[in-house]
Design a protein around this motif. Structure first.
Motif, PDB file in Angstrom:
ATOM      1  N   VAL A  81      27.577   3.320  16.415  1.00 48.22           N
ATOM      2  CA  VAL A  81      28.027   4.728  15.885  1.00 48.22           C
ATOM      3  C   VAL A  81      27.344   5.174  14.864  1.00 48.22           C
ATOM      4  O   VAL A  81      27.617   6.347  14.307  1.00 48.22           O
ATOM      5  N   VAL A  82      26.583   4.310  13.999  1.00 44.49           N
ATOM      6  CA  VAL A  82      25.879   4.875  12.910  1.00 44.49           C
ATOM      7  C   VAL A  82      24.086   5.117  13.208  1.00 44.49           C
ATOM      8  O   VAL A  82      23.831   3.967  13.760  1.00 44.49           O
ATOM      9  N   ASP A  83      23.912   6.144  13.229  1.00 46.31           N
ATOM     10  CA  ASP A  83      22.308   6.424  13.573  1.00 46.31           C
ATOM     11  C   ASP A  83      21.607   5.757  12.511  1.00 46.31           C
ATOM     12  O   ASP A  83      21.923   5.630  11.136  1.00 46.31           O
ATOM     13  N   SER A  84      20.533   5.452  12.751  1.00 40.92           N
ATOM     14  CA  SER A  84      19.490   4.728  11.829  1.00 40.92           C
ATOM     15  C   SER A  84      19.166   5.675  10.529  1.00 40.92           C
ATOM     16  O   SER A  84      19.146   5.172   9.476  1.00 40.92           O
ATOM     17  N   GLU A  85      19.067   6.871  10.840  1.00 40.65           N
ATOM     18  CA  GLU A  85      18.490   7.587   9.624  1.00 40.65           C
ATOM     19  C   GLU A  85      19.610   7.963   8.716  1.00 40.65           C
ATOM     20  O   GLU A  85      19.607   8.153   7.632  1.00 40.65           O
ATOM     21  N   GLU A  86      21.055   7.855   9.172  1.00 45.60           N
ATOM     22  CA  GLU A  86      21.925   7.690   8.139  1.00 45.60           C
ATOM     23  C   GLU A  86      21.934   6.452   7.375  1.00 45.60           C
ATOM     24  O   GLU A  86      22.246   7.002   6.250  1.00 45.60           O
ATOM     25  N   GLY A  87      21.596   5.324   7.988  1.00 46.31           N
ATOM     26  CA  GLY A  87      21.464   4.392   7.026  1.00 46.31           C
ATOM     27  C   GLY A  87      20.316   4.387   6.200  1.00 46.31           C
ATOM     28  O   GLY A  87      20.281   4.010   4.925  1.00 46.31           O
ATOM     29  N   ARG A  88      19.182   4.961   6.710  1.00 48.18           N
ATOM     30  CA  ARG A  88      17.843   5.222   5.898  1.00 48.18           C
ATOM     31  C   ARG A  88      18.256   6.274   4.591  1.00 48.18           C
ATOM     32  O   ARG A  88      17.641   5.957   3.598  1.00 48.18           O
ATOM     33  N   LYS A  89      19.093   7.213   4.917  1.00 44.75           N
ATOM     34  CA  LYS A  89      19.453   8.248   3.916  1.00 44.75           C
ATOM     35  C   LYS A  89      20.191   7.477   2.720  1.00 44.75           C
ATOM     36  O   LYS A  89      19.810   7.898   1.616  1.00 44.75           O
ATOM     37  N   VAL A  90      20.972   6.743   3.191  1.00 41.77           N
ATOM     38  CA  VAL A  90      21.692   5.825   2.115  1.00 41.77           C
ATOM     39  C   VAL A  90      20.717   5.122   1.271  1.00 41.77           C
ATOM     40  O   VAL A  90      20.869   4.981   0.221  1.00 41.77           O
ATOM     41  N   ALA A  91      19.862   4.447   1.942  1.00 40.82           N
ATOM     42  CA  ALA A  91      18.910   3.511   1.025  1.00 40.82           C
ATOM     43  C   ALA A  91      17.995   4.427   0.379  1.00 40.82           C
ATOM     44  O   ALA A  91      17.597   4.133  -0.862  1.00 40.82           O
ATOM     45  N   ARG A  92      17.587   5.554   0.846  1.00 37.98           N
ATOM     46  CA  ARG A  92      16.680   6.467   0.142  1.00 37.98           C
ATOM     47  C   ARG A  92      17.366   6.958  -1.078  1.00 37.98           C
ATOM     48  O   ARG A  92      16.449   6.941  -2.145  1.00 37.98           O
ATOM     49  N   ASP A  93      18.619   7.307  -0.951  1.00 34.08           N
ATOM     50  CA  ASP A  93      19.150   7.944  -2.309  1.00 34.08           C
ATOM     51  C   ASP A  93      19.607   6.744  -3.338  1.00 34.08           C
ATOM     52  O   ASP A  93      19.544   7.283  -4.452  1.00 34.08           O
ATOM     53  N   HIS A  94      19.131   5.555  -3.084  1.00 30.98           N
ATOM     54  CA  HIS A  94      19.393   4.629  -3.916  1.00 30.98           C
ATOM     55  C   HIS A  94      18.234   4.018  -4.302  1.00 30.98           C
ATOM     56  O   HIS A  94      18.216   2.987  -5.051  1.00 30.98           O
ATOM     57  N   PHE A 130      15.027  -0.379   3.549  1.00 30.32           N
ATOM     58  CA  PHE A 130      16.021  -0.106   4.715  1.00 30.32           C
ATOM     59  C   PHE A 130      15.655  -0.864   5.827  1.00 30.32           C
ATOM     60  O   PHE A 130      14.075  -1.013   6.152  1.00 30.32           O
ATOM     61  N   ILE A 131      16.561  -1.646   6.647  1.00 35.32           N
ATOM     62  CA  ILE A 131      15.945  -2.289   7.973  1.00 35.32           C
ATOM     63  C   ILE A 131      17.233  -2.454   8.518  1.00 35.32           C
ATOM     64  O   ILE A 131      18.191  -2.558   8.288  1.00 35.32           O
ATOM     65  N   GLU A 132      16.990  -2.639  10.201  1.00 38.36           N
ATOM     66  CA  GLU A 132      18.095  -2.635  10.956  1.00 38.36           C
ATOM     67  C   GLU A 132      17.917  -4.136  11.627  1.00 38.36           C
ATOM     68  O   GLU A 132      16.842  -4.505  11.910  1.00 38.36           O
ATOM     69  N   THR A 133      19.145  -4.703  11.731  1.00 37.55           N
ATOM     70  CA  THR A 133      18.744  -6.156  12.269  1.00 37.55           C
ATOM     71  C   THR A 133      20.062  -6.389  13.360  1.00 37.55           C
ATOM     72  O   THR A 133      20.802  -5.802  13.505  1.00 37.55           O
ATOM     73  N   SER A 134      19.836  -7.694  13.909  1.00 38.71           N
ATOM     74  CA  SER A 134      20.781  -8.499  14.935  1.00 38.71           C
ATOM     75  C   SER A 134      20.602  -9.872  14.697  1.00 38.71           C
ATOM     76  O   SER A 134      19.588 -10.361  15.083  1.00 38.71           O
ATOM     77  N   ALA A 135      21.508 -10.327  14.194  1.00 41.45           N
ATOM     78  CA  ALA A 135      21.724 -11.798  13.864  1.00 41.45           C
ATOM     79  C   ALA A 135      21.740 -12.560  15.248  1.00 41.45           C
ATOM     80  O   ALA A 135      21.125 -13.516  15.575  1.00 41.45           O
ATOM     81  N   LYS A 136      22.577 -12.010  16.230  1.00 38.77           N
ATOM     82  CA  LYS A 136      22.919 -12.427  17.374  1.00 38.77           C
ATOM     83  C   LYS A 136      21.536 -12.657  18.291  1.00 38.77           C
ATOM     84  O   LYS A 136      21.251 -13.572  18.939  1.00 38.77           O
ATOM     85  N   CYS A 137      20.764 -11.286  18.249  1.00 41.05           N
ATOM     86  CA  CYS A 137      19.517 -11.766  19.034  1.00 41.05           C
ATOM     87  C   CYS A 137      18.353 -11.986  18.430  1.00 41.05           C
ATOM     88  O   CYS A 137      17.211 -12.077  18.665  1.00 41.05           O
ATOM     89  N   ASP A 138      18.596 -12.305  17.012  1.00 34.29           N
ATOM     90  CA  ASP A 138      17.383 -12.639  15.786  1.00 34.29           C
ATOM     91  C   ASP A 138      16.370 -11.621  16.001  1.00 34.29           C
ATOM     92  O   ASP A 138      15.186 -11.923  16.115  1.00 34.29           O
ATOM     93  N   LEU A 139      16.896 -10.267  15.747  1.00 30.31           N
ATOM     94  CA  LEU A 139      15.920  -9.240  15.660  1.00 30.31           C
ATOM     95  C   LEU A 139      15.804  -8.694  14.159  1.00 30.31           C
ATOM     96  O   LEU A 139      16.671  -8.507  13.541  1.00 30.31           O
TER      97      LEU A 139
END
Length: 203
Positions: free
Chosen positions: A126-139, A143-152
């Motif tokens: 429900v959270v777009d990549s760009e939303e997370g990236r913006k939070v990271a950029r503001d601080h 920034f990275i997105e992951t999946s522990a289940k699929c080892d991504l």
């Protein structure tokens, strides 16, 4: 004989997947419906950057409000912090604001390396990549997105933040005051201010 360890915090709300990221990276293990961490857990790993092996102490804390009192000791002497949100729960991204504030309040390393991690990208987000990236950029964070289940991209996350830490002009693995000293013989932390966590020194 003592060796130096880089201290990295893993913080965020309950059930965002902090412990799953840690277990996947250190033990290459994943468990569905993993129980929430109680208080603090810590695991050790070795990460190679440009041909040099660095010992890393990865500190995972419960995201529940009642454990916030652990913050002063937990944050002390940290080189890096990984702030995790669940890409399937928007409120966990919104609440990163409080975690950033805690980091600023309790961590006295002005040069701490920070990474924002969006977890569970194998599920319906429900959270777009760009939303997370913006939070990271503001601080000023990675920034990275992951999946522990699929080892991504789990290894990428830890490798990138360690590389940022050791590449900083402020980092000195021999003399930095922000270094935790692990005594391999005794299996204990010689830093007097660090909270006890037996699993941290099992490596």
């Amino acid at each position: 004989m003592a060796s130096k360890a880089i201290k990295i915090l893993i913080i965020g709300e309950s059930q965002v997947g902090k412990s799953s990221l840690l277990c996947r990276f250190v033990d290459n293990y994943y468990e569905d419906n993993k129980k929430s961490t109680v208080a603090i857990d810590c695991k050790c790993a070795e990460i190679c950057v440009d041909g040099t092996e660095y010992k890393v102490a990865l500190w995972d804390t419960a995201g529940a409000e009642q454990y916030r009192t652990l913050s002063p000791n937990f944050y002390r002497n940290a080189h890096g912090a990984i702030l995790v949100y669940d890409s399937t729960r928007r409120e966990t991204l919104v609440k990163l604001k409080q975690w950033f504030e805690d980091l600023e309040t309790f961590c006295h390393n002005p040069n701490i390396a920070i990474m924002v991690v969006g977890s569970k990208i194998d599920e319906k987000r429900v959270v777009d990549s760009e939303e997370g990236r913006k939070v990271a950029r503001d601080h000023g964070a990675l920034f990275i997105e992951t999946s522990a289940k699929c080892d991504l991209f789990v290894k990428d996350a830890f490798n990138q933040i360690v590389k940022k830490i050791v590449s900083s002009e402020h980092f000195d693995n021999r003399t930095s005051p922000n270094v935790v000293t692990l005594d391999k013989k005794k299996g204990s932390d010689s830093s007097p201010s660090a909270p006890a966590s037996p699993s941290c020194f099992s490596c």
